[in-house]
Every structure is written in C-alpha cells, then in structure tokens.
Design an enzyme around this catalytic site. Structure first.
Site, PDB file in Angstrom:
ATOM      1  N   HIS A 192       0.828  -1.204   0.000  1.00 56.95           N
ATOM      2  CA  HIS A 192       0.000   0.000   0.000  1.00 56.95           C
ATOM      3  C   HIS A 192       0.861   1.252   0.000  1.00 56.95           C
ATOM      4  O   HIS A 192       0.684   2.146  -0.832  1.00 56.95           O
ATOM      5  CB  HIS A 192      -0.935  -0.012   1.213  1.00 56.95           C
ATOM      6  CG  HIS A 192      -1.909   1.113   1.259  1.00 56.95           C
ATOM      7  ND1 HIS A 192      -1.540   2.399   1.603  1.00 56.95           N
ATOM      8  CD2 HIS A 192      -3.247   1.159   1.007  1.00 56.95           C
ATOM      9  CE1 HIS A 192      -2.595   3.189   1.549  1.00 56.95           C
ATOM     10  NE2 HIS A 192      -3.652   2.460   1.204  1.00 56.95           N
ATOM     11  N   GLY A 193       1.782   1.349   0.955  1.00 58.07           N
ATOM     12  CA  GLY A 193       2.721   2.454   0.991  1.00 58.07           C
ATOM     13  C   GLY A 193       2.317   3.629   1.852  1.00 58.07           C
ATOM     14  O   GLY A 193       3.153   4.476   2.182  1.00 58.07           O
ATOM     15  N   ASP A 194       1.040   3.713   2.235  1.00 60.88           N
ATOM     16  CA  ASP A 194       0.573   4.808   3.097  1.00 60.88           C
ATOM     17  C   ASP A 194      -0.596   4.311   3.937  1.00 60.88           C
ATOM     18  O   ASP A 194      -1.643   4.950   4.025  1.00 60.88           O
ATOM     19  CB  ASP A 194       0.162   6.015   2.250  1.00 60.88           C
ATOM     20  CG  ASP A 194       0.033   7.295   3.078  1.00 60.88           C
ATOM     21  OD1 ASP A 194       0.607   7.357   4.188  1.00 60.88           O
ATOM     22  OD2 ASP A 194      -0.638   8.236   2.617  1.00 60.88           O
ATOM     23  N   LEU A 195      -0.390   3.188   4.595  1.00 61.69           N
ATOM     24  CA  LEU A 195      -1.481   2.491   5.288  1.00 61.69           C
ATOM     25  C   LEU A 195      -1.679   3.065   6.691  1.00 61.69           C
ATOM     26  O   LEU A 195      -1.499   2.384   7.692  1.00 61.69           O
ATOM     27  CB  LEU A 195      -1.186   0.988   5.354  1.00 61.69           C
ATOM     28  CG  LEU A 195      -2.361   0.070   5.707  1.00 61.69           C
ATOM     29  CD1 LEU A 195      -3.409   0.090   4.616  1.00 61.69           C
ATOM     30  CD2 LEU A 195      -1.865  -1.348   5.954  1.00 61.69           C
ATOM     31  N   HIS A 196      -2.042   4.342   6.767  1.00 61.35           N
ATOM     32  CA  HIS A 196      -2.352   4.916   8.066  1.00 61.35           C
ATOM     33  C   HIS A 196      -3.831   4.717   8.375  1.00 61.35           C
ATOM     34  O   HIS A 196      -4.625   4.316   7.515  1.00 61.35           O
ATOM     35  CB  HIS A 196      -1.938   6.386   8.152  1.00 61.35           C
ATOM     36  CG  HIS A 196      -2.594   7.296   7.173  1.00 61.35           C
ATOM     37  ND1 HIS A 196      -3.916   7.679   7.283  1.00 61.35           N
ATOM     38  CD2 HIS A 196      -2.106   7.915   6.059  1.00 61.35           C
ATOM     39  CE1 HIS A 196      -4.211   8.504   6.304  1.00 61.35           C
ATOM     40  NE2 HIS A 196      -3.140   8.665   5.529  1.00 61.35           N
TER      41      HIS A 196
END
Length: 303
Positions: A192-196
């Site tokens: 994903h790379g930005d799984l906040h």
C-alpha cells in the site's frame, strides 16, 4: 453545492504555486466533464484530502460511488494501478480511470475509519490483517522500494551531519544497517505504501477497505510504521513507551504474518527517517522527540 472546499484550494495554492492555481481553475470543468462521461450525478458534500477532491456520486443504475480527482503529482501515478491489481480485495474497487487527469471513479466505502477504534492494539491487528490481504504479486512497472536503498543510505548520512548529528551513533548505524541488509532484499509484493488509520475505511462487502495507496513494490513490513505513526498521540500516554511500541509492532507482525524482527527493523529505520525529516520540515517538537525516543528504544531491541 460548493465544488472546491476553501481550505483545500488555499493549501493547494500555497503548496503548488501558479501550477496549483491553474489546476484549481480547471478543476470544476474537469469534474463536470467526468460526471457526464461516466454518467454520474452528485450525491453529497465534496470532501478532500491533501492532494485531491472526492465527490460523492450516484451512477446511472443508482449505485453509490465517489469521483476522485487529484493534483498531478508523481506520488499519485500508481494509485489506480494498485486498485486495478487488488480488484476489490481489501480495497475499494476501481470502476473507471482517467490517468491523464489523475481521476478515478471508485466504490464508495463507509464514513468510519480505523482511526475511530479506541483500542490501538485492535487497530494494529486490523491493519496487519489488511496488509496481508493486500500483499499480492506486483505487476511490472511499479516503483520498487529496493531501488531507493542508495538514496536512503546517502540521505541518512547527509541529513544527520547537516543537522548536527541529533541522534546517537548506534541509532543511526542501526538504520543504515537495515538499509544495507533489508532494503535491497525485498519480495516483489504490492505494498500500500501509506497504510495509516484514516486510509482504512469501514466497508459493507468487507469489514475494512483501503484507500489512497501509493502502489509500491516491496516488503509489507514497510507499512507497520505508517500505521504506528497514525496513532502516535496514543503512545504519549503509554506508561512504558518501549513496551507499547514493541507490543503494537508484534500485533501487526502476527496479523500480517511477517517476521517480528524484520518489522521492528523497518520501524526503527522509518523512525530515524521521520525524526530527521521532522526537524527539517517543522514537525511539532513533541512528535520529533517521540520519534527520537522510539528510534532509540527500537534500536535496543534489534538483535
């Protein structure tokens, strides 16, 4: 109905300058053209993130969806590619795309997010299970995290020197060792790379659905820090920060079926990067201090 939220317009103009203002001028026409082309009508208030607007719509058959149009930026290029690969597996479905205009028609998820869960450990477990579902073979052409090893190694050294070496040498050396040992050796897995927490929404056909992916290729353990960081304020109230960090990373690793040691090393590297970046970019002092402390605590738990 106001199309461009005032706060979004101001932040885009401040960040992007003349290019951002020109894009904002074109944006209403782009949205109207896409609504006609994809046979949709507006169905609610326009929302926005940092780089794009999200317009709730109804399709010709009455099905709910959202139209997302983002400011053209390299970081947004592979978002539709990731959605296309997942095809609804753990993420909202991609219904239409217009890559030239950085626009997508997407499945509409619910309004709640992982940030709403009061239990941080539960949020880490949900995020870990979702990371496991999203970890599928990546197609060619997506950016590889392993290709960033030289850039990261050089950047860590230069940033630390320029900032007066704010972190203890063992902490910086551990981060550099991770870049040397782990970053070049990663699977060809979609990440994903930005799984906040705010990028994981409640769903109906699945309990949780991811949005806003970067579409990287590499180690799913990369995303553990992103989720950890999104609950940073919770960590300040923990009676033992080190124990809380390690517990949350262990929860994520178990749920994602990842090696705990590898997950800790990725988190330590990214804490160091965040501590240095935060000093350069005006992060609050409490947050930079927490990254410093977390990086040191995690360093002592790397064997």
């Amino acid at each position: 109905m106001r199309l461009i939220p005032e706060a979004f317009a101001q932040s885009t103009a401040d960040r992007e300058g003349d290019a951002g203002r020109a894009w904002l001028d074109r944006l209403p026409g782009v949205v109207e053209d896409l609504l006609r082309r994809w046979r949709c009508v507006r169905d609610g208030s326009v929302a926005h993130g940092q780089v794009g607007v999200v317009v709730p719509v109804r399709r010709a058959d009455g099905a709910p969806a959202v139209l997302k149009v983002s400011f053209p930026h390299p970081g947004n290029v592979h978002e539709p590619d990731a959605f296309a690969v997942w095809n609804g597996r753990g993420a909202v479905r991609l219904l239409e795309r217009d890559d030239a205009r950085f626009a997508m028609l997407l499945e509409r998820a619910g309004t709640g997010s992982l940030a709403d869960l009061p239990d941080a450990d539960e949020a880490m477990a949900v995020g870990g299970r979702l990371a496991r579902r999203l970890a599928v073979p990546a197609p060619p052409g997506l950016p590889r995290l392993r290709d960033r090893a030289p850039e990261w190694a050089e950047g860590l050294g230069k940033d630390a020197e320029r900032l007066g070496h704010p972190l203890p040498s063992p902490v910086l050396h551990a981060a550099l060792a991770t870049v040397r040992d782990l970053v070049p050796d990663q699977p060809d897995t979609l990440v994903h790379g930005d799984l906040h927490a705010a990028n994981v929404l409640r769903g109906e056909r699945e309990p949780w659905l991811a949005i806003d992916p970067k579409g990287f290729v590499g180690d799913p353990a990369y995303d553990a820090f992103t989720l950890l960081r999104s609950r940073a304020a919770d960590l300040l109230t923990a009676p033992d920060l080190g124990a809380a960090l390690l517990r949350r990373l262990a929860v994520f690793a178990e749920a994602a079926e990842l090696e705990r040691e590898r997950t800790v090393r990725w988190a330590q590297l990214r804490c160091v990067q965040a501590a240095l970046w935060g000093r350069d970019n005006g992060d609050p002092e409490w947050l930079v201090g927490m990254y410093d402390h977390a990086a040191g605590l995690l360093t002592t738990n790397i064997s």
